[in-house]
Design an enzyme around this catalytic site. Sequence first.
Site, PDB file in Angstrom:
ATOM      1  N   TYR A 180      58.914  57.075  -4.938  1.00  0.00           N
ATOM      2  CA  TYR A 180      60.352  56.862  -4.802  1.00  0.00           C
ATOM      3  C   TYR A 180      61.051  58.071  -4.183  1.00  0.00           C
ATOM      4  O   TYR A 180      62.066  57.931  -3.509  1.00  0.00           O
ATOM      5  CB  TYR A 180      60.995  56.622  -6.181  1.00  0.00           C
ATOM      6  CG  TYR A 180      60.925  55.203  -6.682  1.00  0.00           C
ATOM      7  CD1 TYR A 180      59.706  54.569  -6.890  1.00  0.00           C
ATOM      8  CD2 TYR A 180      62.083  54.502  -6.970  1.00  0.00           C
ATOM      9  CE1 TYR A 180      59.648  53.279  -7.376  1.00  0.00           C
ATOM     10  CE2 TYR A 180      62.035  53.202  -7.465  1.00  0.00           C
ATOM     11  CZ  TYR A 180      60.815  52.595  -7.655  1.00  0.00           C
ATOM     12  OH  TYR A 180      60.770  51.317  -8.131  1.00  0.00           O
ATOM     13  N   LYS A 233      46.056  54.823 -11.629  1.00  0.00           N
ATOM     14  CA  LYS A 233      45.113  54.255 -10.662  1.00  0.00           C
ATOM     15  C   LYS A 233      44.178  55.397 -10.277  1.00  0.00           C
ATOM     16  O   LYS A 233      44.044  55.776  -9.106  1.00  0.00           O
ATOM     17  CB  LYS A 233      45.901  53.694  -9.456  1.00  0.00           C
ATOM     18  CG  LYS A 233      45.080  52.942  -8.439  1.00  0.00           C
ATOM     19  CD  LYS A 233      44.611  51.569  -8.881  1.00  0.00           C
ATOM     20  CE  LYS A 233      43.685  50.963  -7.842  1.00  0.00           C
ATOM     21  NZ  LYS A 233      43.029  49.716  -8.302  1.00  0.00           N
ATOM     22  N   ASP A 256      45.855  47.869 -12.315  1.00  0.00           N
ATOM     23  CA  ASP A 256      45.592  46.466 -11.941  1.00  0.00           C
ATOM     24  C   ASP A 256      45.149  45.654 -13.157  1.00  0.00           C
ATOM     25  O   ASP A 256      45.656  44.569 -13.429  1.00  0.00           O
ATOM     26  CB  ASP A 256      44.608  46.360 -10.761  1.00  0.00           C
ATOM     27  CG  ASP A 256      43.371  47.222 -10.908  1.00  0.00           C
ATOM     28  OD1 ASP A 256      43.278  47.999 -11.878  1.00  0.00           O
ATOM     29  OD2 ASP A 256      42.476  47.133 -10.036  1.00  0.00           O
ATOM     30  N   ASP A 268      58.033  50.355 -12.797  1.00  0.00           N
ATOM     31  CA  ASP A 268      59.018  49.395 -12.278  1.00  0.00           C
ATOM     32  C   ASP A 268      58.417  47.996 -12.290  1.00  0.00           C
ATOM     33  O   ASP A 268      59.013  47.035 -12.783  1.00  0.00           O
ATOM     34  CB  ASP A 268      59.422  49.800 -10.850  1.00  0.00           C
ATOM     35  CG  ASP A 268      60.421  48.829 -10.242  1.00  0.00           C
ATOM     36  OD1 ASP A 268      61.380  48.456 -10.950  1.00  0.00           O
ATOM     37  OD2 ASP A 268      60.237  48.437  -9.074  1.00  0.00           O
ATOM     38  N   ASP A 318      59.102  44.510 -15.151  1.00  0.00           N
ATOM     39  CA  ASP A 318      59.599  43.180 -14.756  1.00  0.00           C
ATOM     40  C   ASP A 318      58.576  42.114 -15.135  1.00  0.00           C
ATOM     41  O   ASP A 318      58.933  41.010 -15.557  1.00  0.00           O
ATOM     42  CB  ASP A 318      59.887  43.104 -13.245  1.00  0.00           C
ATOM     43  CG  ASP A 318      61.335  43.471 -12.900  1.00  0.00           C
ATOM     44  OD1 ASP A 318      61.929  44.310 -13.612  1.00  0.00           O
ATOM     45  OD2 ASP A 318      61.878  42.923 -11.918  1.00  0.00           O
TER      46      ASP A 318
HETATM   47  C1  IPM Z   1      65.029  49.259 -11.544  1.00  0.00           C
HETATM   48  C2  IPM Z   1      65.317  48.882 -10.105  1.00  0.00           C
HETATM   49  C3  IPM Z   1      65.421  50.137  -9.259  1.00  0.00           C
HETATM   50  C4  IPM Z   1      64.065  50.832  -9.293  1.00  0.00           C
HETATM   51  C5  IPM Z   1      65.867  49.932  -7.804  1.00  0.00           C
HETATM   52  C6  IPM Z   1      67.136  49.163  -7.685  1.00  0.00           C
HETATM   53  C7  IPM Z   1      66.006  51.246  -7.091  1.00  0.00           C
HETATM   54  O1  IPM Z   1      64.355  47.999  -9.635  1.00  0.00           O
HETATM   55  O2  IPM Z   1      65.828  50.008 -12.141  1.00  0.00           O
HETATM   56  O3  IPM Z   1      64.033  48.804 -12.116  1.00  0.00           O
HETATM   57  O4  IPM Z   1      63.143  50.451  -8.566  1.00  0.00           O
HETATM   58  O5  IPM Z   1      63.936  51.775 -10.083  1.00  0.00           O
HETATM   59 MN    MN Z   2      63.005  47.248 -11.178  1.00  0.00          MN
END
Ligand code: IPM
Ligand code: MN
Length: 365
Positions: A141, A186, A218, A242, A246
């Site tokens: 990032y 990884k 993975d 990240d 999700d």
């Molecule tokens: C999160 C989001 C952010 C990230 C983006 C919007 C930069 O996906 O907070 O999870 O990847 O950290």
């Molecule tokens: Mn995110």
Amino acid sequence: MKASIVTLPGDGVGPEVTSAAVAVLSAVADHYDHTFSFETQLIGGCAIDATGEPLPAATLDACKRADAVLLGAVGGPKWSDPNAAVRPEQGLLGLRAALGVYANLRPLEVHPALADLSPLKNDRLKDVDVLFVRELTGGAYFGAKTRTAEVATDECRYSVVEIERVVRRAFDLARGRRKYLTSVDKANVLETSRLWRSTVQRLSTEYPDVRVEHQLVDSMAMLLLTQPSRYDVVVTENLFGDILTDEAAALVGSLGLLPSASLGDGRVGLYEPIHGSAPDIAGQGIANPVGTILSAALLLRHSLDLDAEARSIENAVDWILHNGPRSRDLGGRAGTQDVVNAVLAAFEDQTGATDSFLRWGRANG
Ligand code: IPM
Ligand code: MN
Ligand code: NAD
């Protein structure tokens, strides 16, 4: 107590969920006799439109002076051109870096009443209680980026110092829980992951009471879905964290439910739901505010040291997740404001210690 909170509503559903959380924080302040002052600032796409920059200096100054920062979400199709010179997400990354909030805590618990919303079988979801600790200010990032017409690069860089501080945070958190830490990397391919793994191994001798396991990312993606109840604290680098969080949101039924706290060694913490600006539902008053309301609870706990107040929000949310109303992402029909009203009612009920709430509390532990 007195506290100053900067709110950064941002884009898409950001303003809708942020005002929901501010309503709940205001109720807490009234009830417990605290004085919270709120100051709203621009970030993301709306800041680009107003000032040309995703993180205006006035916003950063206000955040640095505050006791805590509550953020909605940034981004959206209007600013997503891959060739754009400035992007909303740069504002968020800049803020995280400037506040030095390197540890992003993303707790995840499956509410039994919501188990049917998960695509997984119910028996896999029993006793799921995971705390993700995502490194937030390093890795791909923040590494050097290059792009020509033909080639692009994103450097992934980690120093020992960056790894140590977030891994220590994870070990300390594991000590307060089930004393089981999973470090995800990884290391079979990436040099940064090998440095990560050897740093975890070295630190583990300082925490003999915590069981440590290393898992490649993975296979972790698969194990999270097949054996989610096995995990306690999971620590990993920025990009892996990240993606895995999700994925983990699928276990609880909706991305709209999950909160986060971003902490560093400095004074100011940053609190935000893990979801984005949800452009597909923005402006309709139907976003689920729970992830942001629970982020406000984390703000009370971690930045203001108000644990009882945080618990009372979490209990009120627990109550509505069991009893409704539910927003559309949870299969219900309630709008954002209906959910907020119900959380506020459950909060008042509980703090007024009515019979019905206490009975419910006893029945549900
Ligand atoms: C999160 C989001 C952010 C990230 C983006 C919007 C930069 O996906 O907070 O999870 O990847 O950290
Ligand atoms: Mn995110
Ligand atoms: P998203 O998280 O915005 O949405 C993914 C899906 O989840 C959508 O179907 C959305 O409707 C649903 N969803 C998300 N939050 C919800 C809520 N509170 N209630 C009900 N449903 C909800 O992810 P995306 O669509 O990939 O990204 C959209 C934009 O958000 C992008 O510009 C991205 O960069 C940005 N983003 C910002 C943050 C942040 O500000 N912290 C986090 C993630 C993504």
